[in-house]
Scaffold this active site. Sequence first.
Site, PDB file in Angstrom:
ATOM      1  N   ASP A 142       0.912  -1.213  -0.049  1.00 11.56           N
ATOM      2  CA  ASP A 142      -0.263  -0.003  -0.214  1.00 11.56           C
ATOM      3  C   ASP A 142       1.051   1.277  -0.131  1.00 11.56           C
ATOM      4  O   ASP A 142       1.877   1.266   0.472  1.00 11.56           O
ATOM      5  CB  ASP A 142      -1.017  -0.254   1.205  1.00 11.56           C
ATOM      6  CG  ASP A 142      -1.676   1.077   1.277  1.00 11.56           C
ATOM      7  OD1 ASP A 142      -2.455   1.426   0.629  1.00 11.56           O
ATOM      8  OD2 ASP A 142      -1.540   1.886   2.462  1.00 11.56           O
TER       9      ASP A 142
ATOM     10  N   GLU B  86       1.057  -0.522  -5.122  1.00 10.72           N
ATOM     11  CA  GLU B  86       0.192   0.607  -5.479  1.00 10.72           C
ATOM     12  C   GLU B  86       1.091   1.807  -5.422  1.00 10.72           C
ATOM     13  O   GLU B  86       1.618   2.501  -4.459  1.00 10.72           O
ATOM     14  CB  GLU B  86      -0.783   0.642  -4.115  1.00 10.72           C
ATOM     15  CG  GLU B  86      -1.912   1.751  -4.597  1.00 10.72           C
ATOM     16  CD  GLU B  86      -2.646   2.403  -3.584  1.00 10.72           C
ATOM     17  OE1 GLU B  86      -3.283   3.162  -3.523  1.00 10.72           O
ATOM     18  OE2 GLU B  86      -1.756   2.252  -2.559  1.00 10.72           O
TER      19      GLU B  86
END
Length: 737
Positions: free
Chosen positions: A418, A471
């Site tokens: 993330d 990401e």
Amino acid sequence: MSAKKYEPSLDEGTISAIVGGYHQDVFSVLGLHERPSHVGLVLRALLPNAQSVKLIDSKTGRCLGELNQISSEGLFELPLARRKKRFGYFLEVVWEGQSHIEVDPYSFGELLTEQQHYLFSEGTDERAYKWMGAHPKTLGGVEGTHFVVWAPSASRVSVVGNFNYWDGRRHVMRRNLGSGLWDIFIPGVASGSNYKYEIIDAQGNRLPLKADPYGRGFQHPPQTASVVVNESNHQWGDQSWMDKRSETQSYDQPLSIYELHLGSWKRKPEEGNRYLSYVELAEELIPYVKSMGFTHIQTMPVSEFPFDGSWGYQPIGLFAPTIRFGTPDEFRYFIDCCHQEGIGVLIDWVPGHFPTDEHGLGQFDGTALYEHMDPKQGFHPDWNTLIFNYGRREVLTYLISNAFYWFDEFHIDGLRVDAVASMLYLDYSREAGQWVPNQYGGRENLEAIAMLQQVNSRVCFNFPGVLMIAEESTSFPGITQPVSAGGVGFHYKWNMGWMNDTLSYIEHDPIYRQYHQDQLTFGLMYAFSEKFVLPLSHDEVVHGKGSLINKMPGDEWQQFANLRSYLGFMWSHPGKKLLFMGAEFAQRSEWNHNQSLDWHLLDSHFHQGIQSFVTDLNQLLKEHPSLYQQDIDDMCFEWIQANNHEQSVLVWMRKAQDEEQLIVTLNMTPNLHEHYRFGVPDSVHLEEILNSDDLRYGGSGQGNSSLIYTDQVPADGFNSSVGILLAPLAVQFFKVI
């Protein structure tokens, strides 16, 4: 004649420090020790509220004497003039009139090895989770739990829990000055025991009780204690999956990911709107995902987190699967069941930041231990969270061990990392003067990059076939290039540019799309610069952005037609696929983590149609190598028509290594074209194999039911062409025969 008063061997200052809980080396005082300037040994024990204590020889069972109470706070002592060598012993302690046999935690010697201290401090212990934290074990026939924590600036660290009345004086840990590690073996502490660390900082201040950074279990939120967890006894049945994983997850295989939030995919409204357990998810989610044809699921973070509204992106317990849905072994069971049904499991991993909750990592020992001290480096303005100090070697041990933990202990098939962009740049979301440049004056976070490179390279070496997915929302170079070639070493990167451009395009009314066609085609300019996943994730259906179906213009029919076309475009575009739960049946409302998806919508033909279309897209993806085999190579794709702006039509070809070819058409207006012409290779025929305008999907039923033959009419740079019926607001797939 009165008995002679017992004279303690300790001075008043030492006694006060021990009973006051601020002595910095209790292992040098408590337990058995030689008597300075005297013959024999002396035994000391701190047992607040004990009425009496006797010493029992564990070998003979003989009582060697009753300890003298040298402090009203519960410090006891017994000199042993005739004993010169250490020996095994028990304590017979009377509490509230009841006698109990106890093993002295200070009767055990050093349990950590020099190598553990060294590798931990060096940042190279990739499996520190095996001994850091709380581990039940048996030492010398005594069952208990060994606790280890890193707190180098603390003046005292104690384990407190329901086993010692949360009294920080009872189990003060052994301090290891070189490494900053503290440890203690506490007899009788078993799996299920709640605990925290009570820490006194270098200035003598007692800090808020801290959860275990390496804790493998936690209480149900909002309670915050760590929980002792036994080693797993789960018997894995997924060997066939594990043996084939490197092949199954290679670049030339289909990858279609169903992203979900475990707490809101489905709930039990009739039972207080409770979550499904890991076991119930295995029973309900796995058959659903399999029936839909997805190859993988990707869960939002499962590491324990205190605040439901963070969705798991502000974790406290990186080593603990959240107890919200069950035990760690029940999570193993869920993953095992996925594998046995041929479904891979990816989880979100959050090494980019952590919350400021007082029981968490922040100011762990009274200093910025896991984070940077300077808020320009250690505080995230976007999320009001703290940032790891990636340059600290013990933090590197923590993070790389955590990555290994999920692969080792849970057979996870990949980590989606993330917020990578926030890690790569020192000035992320900061204005001038709010960030600290790197040693060369630049904005790149060199320490974070080095950490990611090390994690990725070591994961690839130790776990062949698993996936590391970033990401990453910027154009930082080399995200998916090997570390050996100077890259960051991820296998895939989310294509956020494609997602933003195409969502912007699809929201335009069809009459205006002719002015924005480049938003669909621009992604092919860089589609092979990295290895991409095309994401339509949870981030696109929250915070006022609306659901996918509600982004679509037009009346109800047109909305569903637009969504089918858009999803067909995505599945036919180079790049692996990721779709967030609910989009596969056109959830109308924004995603709400506090409630189940709106499954009742499947009573509607339109919603059923979207679900059927996504199922067929996944089946088509698996059946046709041209849609996945060369996703990372520009040889897989060829434009036939990219510039028909006026009619908002695109035509392209997908190619496989074995010369299989598919042609895809996309008509992004409601106009029907009965004889739409485009160029094709010589002497081929086309067979329509999937059409989003099919009646069973909720379309108008326009399509090509018979074989389409080539005309010797030049078009689009080809000597031959075909004329087809181009359905309104539709994507159509044709097999080249």
